[in-house]
Motif scaffolding. Structure first.
Motif, PDB file in Angstrom:
ATOM      1  N   CYS A  41      53.224  41.784  21.271  1.00 26.39           N
ATOM      2  CA  CYS A  41      52.845  43.078  21.847  1.00 26.39           C
ATOM      3  C   CYS A  41      51.351  43.134  22.160  1.00 26.39           C
ATOM      4  O   CYS A  41      50.921  43.899  23.029  1.00 26.39           O
ATOM      5  N   TYR A  42      50.582  42.331  21.432  1.00 27.01           N
ATOM      6  CA  TYR A  42      49.146  42.283  21.703  1.00 27.01           C
ATOM      7  C   TYR A  42      48.681  40.832  21.707  1.00 27.01           C
ATOM      8  O   TYR A  42      49.052  40.043  20.841  1.00 27.01           O
ATOM      9  N   ASP A  43      47.906  40.487  22.693  1.00 25.19           N
ATOM     10  CA  ASP A  43      47.286  39.169  22.797  1.00 25.19           C
ATOM     11  C   ASP A  43      45.781  39.378  22.920  1.00 25.19           C
ATOM     12  O   ASP A  43      45.328  40.151  23.773  1.00 25.19           O
ATOM     13  N   PRO A  44      44.964  38.744  22.058  1.00 23.83           N
ATOM     14  CA  PRO A  44      43.519  39.012  22.080  1.00 23.83           C
ATOM     15  C   PRO A  44      42.840  38.682  23.403  1.00 23.83           C
ATOM     16  O   PRO A  44      41.777  39.231  23.697  1.00 23.83           O
ATOM     17  N   GLU A  45      43.437  37.808  24.215  1.00 25.31           N
ATOM     18  CA  GLU A  45      42.836  37.458  25.491  1.00 25.31           C
ATOM     19  C   GLU A  45      43.432  38.249  26.650  1.00 25.31           C
ATOM     20  O   GLU A  45      42.721  38.700  27.541  1.00 25.31           O
TER      21      GLU A  45
END
Length: 266
Positions: A41-45
């Motif tokens: 659900c979240y990707d740091p990039e």
């Protein structure tokens, strides 16, 4: 919106609150899906996954100059420009794109802060209670029993901010439920007061109980039950779609207590 469920072929897959443990506070990533393929659900990039379109969105750290084509004819005061990256189920991803996102009231967000609030709450380490009772080993019928839970320290607030909006999740302990079975249930507004010898035979000021019968006929000669901490995640969303709401995040543990009958000699 991110991780939506209705009419998109997409969904979020998060761990529901456990009765016996707290949030992982940093374990594996929460998963969203698009056409039966799961993505973080979240990707740091790449940013936050949107299950309606199967793409990641992230507000640009440096917004384009006014008049740039990325604004799609809008002014900077009307919203923000996000990066858009669409991964493919077969591997690889579409090229980096940009998309203007309006901050007008009622505008459809590409990052749904309501969903993000639930993900933040799931990752907060709501502590499970450690049951403490006095008397510790054996209580007596019709004598005060003190009940309190150790370790009831609220986790730190968690938050997320995007241009023009934010979500903050704050933990609150709303009360405790002590269930000894057979209808013997105690609801307390607090985690209880730890017993000290100076209190002698006094009753607990905020969380106590008196047993009407002994536990001799119960399995193992004890009352077995549970204690539940009623944690609540208070959510505050600011921005064009501002709102507040609460999420129940209960945590529980087992307990047991022997209760003896008083023998009266004539």
């Amino acid at each position: 919106m991110i991780c939506s469920h209705v009419g998109s072929g997409g969904s979020s897959s998060t761990t529901s609150p456990s009765q016996s443990g707290g949030g992982d506070g940093g374990g594996g990533p929460q998963l969203c899906s698009y056409h039966d393929t799961q993505w973080a659900c979240y990707d740091p990039e790449r940013g936050y996954f949107n299950s309606d379109v199967g793409c990641y969105f992230r507000p640009l750290d440096k917004q384009p100059a006014e008049g740039d084509s990325a604004w799609e004819g809008h002014k900077p005061s009307e919203g923000s420009v996000y990066s858009k990256v669409c991964p493919q189920s077969a591997g690889g991803q579409d090229g980096l794109q940009t998309q203007f996102v309006s901050n007008a009231p009622g505008a459809t967000p590409v990052i749904d802060l309501t969903v993000q609030a639930k993900l933040l709450a799931d990752r907060m380490a709501f502590p499970a209670p450690k049951a403490s009772l006095a008397p510790k080993d054996t209580a007596v019928v019709k004598a005060p029993v003190w009940l309190w839970a150790e370790g009831m320290v609220a986790p730190k607030p968690s938050s997320l901010a995007v241009p023009g909006a934010s979500v903050t999740v704050t933990a609150q302990l709303k009360g405790m439920t002590w269930d000894f079975g057979q209808g013997m249930v105690v609801d307390c507004a607090t985690a209880g007061t730890p017993y000290d010898a100076k209190y002698a035979a006094a009753k607990s000021p905020d969380c106590g109980y008196e047993f009407a019968v002994g536990s001799g006929t119960r399995q193992g000669g004890v009352f077995s039950g549970t204690v539940t901490a009623h944690w609540q995640a208070h959510v505050v969303i600011t921005g064009p779609n501002a709102k507040t709401f609460d999420l129940d995040m209960p945590r529980g543990a087992d307990l047991a207590l022997k209760v003896a009958e008083v023998q009266v000699l004539n």
